[in-house]
Design a protein around this motif. Structure first.
Motif, mmCIF file in Angstrom:
data_model
loop_
_atom_site.group_PDB
_atom_site.id
_atom_site.type_symbol
_atom_site.label_atom_id
_atom_site.label_comp_id
_atom_site.label_asym_id
_atom_site.label_seq_id
_atom_site.Cartn_x
_atom_site.Cartn_y
_atom_site.Cartn_z
ATOM 1 N N ILE A 296 26.861 33.259 -49.815
ATOM 2 C CA ILE A 296 27.130 34.284 -48.805
ATOM 3 C C ILE A 296 27.535 35.594 -49.478
ATOM 4 N N MET A 297 28.356 35.501 -50.515
ATOM 5 C CA MET A 297 28.735 36.698 -51.272
ATOM 6 C C MET A 297 27.485 37.385 -51.831
ATOM 7 N N LYS A 298 26.565 36.592 -52.349
ATOM 8 C CA LYS A 298 25.351 37.150 -52.945
ATOM 9 C C LYS A 298 24.487 37.851 -51.902
ATOM 10 N N GLU A 299 24.321 37.236 -50.714
ATOM 11 C CA GLU A 299 23.473 37.810 -49.674
ATOM 12 C C GLU A 299 24.049 39.103 -49.090
ATOM 13 N N LEU A 300 25.383 39.200 -49.025
ATOM 14 C CA LEU A 300 26.017 40.321 -48.323
ATOM 15 C C LEU A 300 26.639 41.360 -49.251
ATOM 16 N N LYS A 301 26.430 41.216 -50.558
ATOM 17 C CA LYS A 301 27.146 42.104 -51.489
ATOM 18 C C LYS A 301 26.667 43.551 -51.421
ATOM 19 N N ARG A 302 25.448 43.798 -50.971
ATOM 20 C CA ARG A 302 24.953 45.169 -50.846
ATOM 21 C C ARG A 302 24.814 45.569 -49.374
ATOM 22 N N THR A 303 25.810 45.203 -48.605
ATOM 23 C CA THR A 303 25.828 45.555 -47.180
ATOM 24 C C THR A 303 27.155 46.215 -46.835
ATOM 25 N N SER A 304 27.261 46.628 -45.600
ATOM 26 C CA SER A 304 28.479 47.289 -45.138
ATOM 27 C C SER A 304 29.687 46.364 -45.126
ATOM 28 N N SER A 305 29.458 45.053 -45.281
ATOM 29 C CA SER A 305 30.572 44.105 -45.283
ATOM 30 C C SER A 305 31.025 43.723 -46.689
ATOM 31 N N ALA B 68 18.209 40.572 -39.519
ATOM 32 C CA ALA B 68 17.457 41.517 -38.687
ATOM 33 C C ALA B 68 16.567 42.409 -39.536
ATOM 34 N N GLY B 69 16.507 42.161 -40.827
ATOM 35 C CA GLY B 69 15.716 42.960 -41.740
ATOM 36 C C GLY B 69 16.226 42.742 -43.155
ATOM 37 N N SER B 70 15.735 43.531 -44.086
ATOM 38 C CA SER B 70 16.184 43.420 -45.471
ATOM 39 C C SER B 70 17.635 43.870 -45.580
ATOM 40 N N LYS B 71 18.518 42.932 -45.888
ATOM 41 C CA LYS B 71 19.959 43.203 -46.018
ATOM 42 C C LYS B 71 20.546 43.783 -44.736
ATOM 43 N N ARG B 72 19.949 43.453 -43.593
ATOM 44 C CA ARG B 72 20.459 43.887 -42.299
ATOM 45 C C ARG B 72 20.615 42.651 -41.422
ATOM 46 N N PHE B 73 21.751 42.593 -40.700
ATOM 47 C CA PHE B 73 22.072 41.429 -39.887
ATOM 48 C C PHE B 73 22.684 41.902 -38.569
ATOM 49 N N ALA B 74 22.452 41.127 -37.500
ATOM 50 C CA ALA B 74 22.982 41.513 -36.193
ATOM 51 C C ALA B 74 23.085 40.288 -35.302
ATOM 52 N N CYS B 75 24.010 40.353 -34.336
ATOM 53 C CA CYS B 75 24.094 39.302 -33.321
ATOM 54 C C CYS B 75 22.987 39.517 -32.301
ATOM 55 N N CYS C 146 23.038 40.441 -29.138
ATOM 56 C CA CYS C 146 23.138 41.649 -28.299
ATOM 57 C C CYS C 146 23.291 42.927 -29.125
ATOM 58 N N SER C 147 23.332 42.782 -30.456
ATOM 59 C CA SER C 147 23.441 43.908 -31.395
ATOM 60 C C SER C 147 24.767 44.645 -31.331
ATOM 61 N N ALA C 148 25.754 44.067 -30.674
ATOM 62 C CA ALA C 148 27.080 44.700 -30.660
ATOM 63 C C ALA C 148 27.748 44.594 -32.028
ATOM 64 N N VAL C 149 27.432 43.542 -32.766
ATOM 65 C CA VAL C 149 27.952 43.363 -34.125
ATOM 66 C C VAL C 149 26.783 43.506 -35.082
ATOM 67 N N ARG C 150 26.903 44.429 -36.052
ATOM 68 C CA ARG C 150 25.815 44.700 -36.986
ATOM 69 C C ARG C 150 26.354 44.826 -38.404
ATOM 70 N N ILE C 151 25.589 44.360 -39.351
ATOM 71 C CA ILE C 151 25.869 44.553 -40.774
ATOM 72 C C ILE C 151 24.673 45.290 -41.355
ATOM 73 N N GLU C 152 24.918 46.478 -41.908
ATOM 74 C CA GLU C 152 23.838 47.332 -42.386
ATOM 75 C C GLU C 152 23.706 47.267 -43.902
ATOM 76 N N SER C 153 22.513 47.575 -44.378
ATOM 77 C CA SER C 153 22.254 47.630 -45.806
ATOM 78 C C SER C 153 22.805 48.937 -46.384
ATOM 79 N N VAL C 154 23.353 48.868 -47.578
ATOM 80 C CA VAL C 154 23.818 50.079 -48.273
ATOM 81 C C VAL C 154 23.161 50.108 -49.644
ATOM 82 N N SER C 155 22.824 51.297 -50.087
ATOM 83 C CA SER C 155 22.135 51.430 -51.377
ATOM 84 C C SER C 155 23.133 51.361 -52.515
#
Length: 582
Positions: free
Chosen positions: A496-505, A564-571, A573-582
């Motif tokens: 999980i750390m590996k998948e989310l390390k380049r995201t807003s979380s 929801a996309g490359s390094k992008r995740f959402a519930c 209803c899209s109220a909770v979102r994790i976005e990709s960061v460069s």
């Protein structure tokens, strides 16, 4: 009559159960009320959880008795309502149930039991509930499997018929003997015909007498008149099989004549049996697709019920394998697959009845617990998907299966009310609590108010492991396969750390990772040095886990984030979102 049936078939009942009240009924010595109304204000499906013997079945039995004046397919509880419906702790002299329906009406039924006999009160069964029993129990599956095919249709004698239709007459010993002999003669005739079909290259092989006769006339004798067939020279193997078919056909004819002399009941003259045949035999397409969807078995081509061929109340399940080989479930399926076939058959009937006007309310009373674990989740996913517009009342006693069921309902967006029975005793009955609003984080918030660092570390660690478990397949992550798929925090957290390390979380995950060691050090195991853990450290761990939970789980749609996309995740209803960061 036909026009009435056509009209009913086109009417889809929208009736649902809003609430049930039971008094002195079965495992309820007092009075309980159970609401199935969701927070959205409408009656919804319900998950009723409790230990075995805690009163789960009493709740759903109350719904069924009110709506259908029966409990399952137990004939001792139909019509006259056996005294076992009344609670012994309450005196066993009376019982009452009431169901409030989604259209604002209610159905009340009650009974008294005394020295003068049994008296039942309440109206007739509503048309919406008059087609088939609305519940499915483990005992139904076992009875289906244990009943010989020649009389298996009698299990469904109360299907599709409503009330006040006489039952099929019971058979004498001689009548039953004729039926058994005729069944065996027909079976042997079909087997000989199948062998003949293989010899002459006919696919698929014929099943009934008319098809067999046509095969012999067309494919064996090439339409030569019967009187001239004696002049035809056939290969020896073909000739022997033709003679065997003829011999078995004569046996069946002689047994039919005996049946007439013994006045065996004929389905052609029995409205009840005709209605049964109409409902029971028309579900082959769905049964096949459902079985393949759950099992993925590549060698199965068809699963087909055959009703009324062996006797007025016979029901066989035919299986066609790859290569058009016809057989039975008992010959090719494990016990688990046979259980599955029986369960799917009951579900197919419920689905067909719903299309013909039955209220779309289905009770699954701990019936899935006995299904093999490797197909249970796939089966329930099929049920929730195929019965999406239904109200499903599901009882369960296993905590892991309860969690899996909850996830299945949530993933499909199927509204669900959770009801938990905390305990049961003879004098007070079940102690109910609504679990529909419980949030996995509630326990951790409560622990943070206790100021006990070890309690906080333990509960925070458990919530973190739950988060990892859900994200491991909603993201998903790569996890090394383990025996029994028993994964721990150490197996899932790095992925999980590996998948989310380049995201807003990413920053939040680092914060959790800083304190994650407290889960084992203070929350799960004894360590002498851990005695010095401060409240500030435990508090930091607890709040970090709560923050992560809010970042990956939506309070509105109750769903976990998915890709929801490359390094992008959402519930959902899209109220909770994790976005990709460069």
């Amino acid at each position: 009559m036909a026009s009435t049936n056509a009209k009913c078939a086109n009417e889809v009942s929208q009736l649902r159960v809003s609430k049930v009240t039971a008094e002195s009924f079965r495992g309820v010595p007092g009075r309980i009320e159970v609401s199935f109304v969701h927070v959205n204000g409408r009656p919804s499906s319900a998950l009723i959880f409790g230990d075995n013997g805690s009163g789960k079945s009493s709740i759903v039995d109350a719904v069924e008795w009110a709506c259908q004046k029966a409990v399952g397919r137990n004939k001792s509880l139909k019509g006259n309502a056996a005294p076992s419906l009344a609670n012994l702790a309450a005196g066993g002299a009376k019982c009452a149930v009431e169901v409030e329906l989604s259209n604002g009406s209610s159905v009340r039924r009650w009974a008294t039991f005394n020295q003068d006999g049994t008296q039942i009160f309440g109206g007739k069964i509503l048309r919406d509930f008059a087609r088939i029993p609305m519940s499915l129990k483990r005992a139904d599956i076992l009875r289906f499997l244990d009943t010989p095919a020649i009389e298996r249709g009698s299990i469904f004698i109360d299907h599709a018929l409503g009330e006040d239709i006489s039952t099929v007459p019971s058979l004498t010993t001689d009548q039953q003997a004729v039926i058994d002999e005729r069944h065996e003669a027909k079976r042997l005739m079909r087997e000989a015909a199948i062998d003949l079909a293989k010899l002459i290259g006919v696919e698929p092989p014929p099943r009934d007498a008319n098809d067999i006769a046509e095969m012999i006339a067309v494919d064996v004798y090439k339409r030569i008149p019967a009187v001239d067939r004696i002049k035809v020279s056939l290969p020896r193997a073909v000739q022997e099989k033709v003679q065997e078919v003829d011999r078995r056909k004569r046996q069946v004819y002689e047994l039919n004549q005996r049946a007439k002399r013994l006045r065996l009941p004929s389905s052609a003259n029995t409205e009840r049996l005709l209605a049964m045949q109409s409902l029971l035999s028309g579900v082959g397409d769905w049964l096949t697709s459902a079985f393949l969807s759950v099992t993925g078995a590549p060698h199965i081509r068809r699963v087909e019920p055959v009703f009324g061929e062996l006797s007025d109340v016979s029901l066989e399940i035919g299986v066609t394998l790859e290569g058009r080989v016809a057989t039975t479930p008992q010959k090719v399926f494990s016990e688990g697959y046979q259980d599955l076939i029986a369960l799917l058959y009951f579900l197919a009937l419920a689905r067909a009845a719903g299309q013909q006007g039955q209220a779309r309310v289905l009770i699954l009373d701990d019936v899935l617990q006995s299904v093999d674990a490797n197909i249970r989740v796939a089966l329930m996913e099929l049920v929730v998907r195929e019965f999406k517009e239904w109200q499903l009342l599901v009882t369960v006693h296993d905590r892991l299966w309860r969690t899996q069921l909850r996830d299945i309902f949530q993933r499909t967006g199927h509204p669900l009310v959770e009801i938990e029975i905390r305990n049961w005793n003879f004098g007070d009955g079940p102690n109910l609590s609504s679990a529909g609003g419980l949030d996995p984080a509630d326990s951790l918030w409560s622990a943070l108010e206790s100021s006990d660092p070890f309690v906080v570390c333990g509960i925070a660690g458990r919530l973190l492991e739950q988060i990892c478990d859900r994200l491991s397949w909603t993201i998903p992550i790569s996890v090394k396969r383990k025996r029994g798929d028993a994964y721990t925090l150490a197996d899932m957290w790095p992925g999980i750390m590996k998948e989310l390390k380049r995201t807003s979380s990413a920053e939040l995950l680092v914060k959790v990772d800083t304190w994650a060691h407290l889960r084992n050090a203070a929350g799960a195991h004894y360590n002498e040095w851990a005695e010095g853990i401060t409240w500030a450290e435990a508090e930091a761990f607890g709040y970090a886990v709560l923050e992560l939970y809010e970042a990956v789980h939506c309070e509105s749609c109750k769903q976990w984030v998915t890709r929801a996309g490359s390094k992008r995740f959402a519930c959902r209803c899209s109220a909770v979102r994790i976005e990709s960061v460069s």
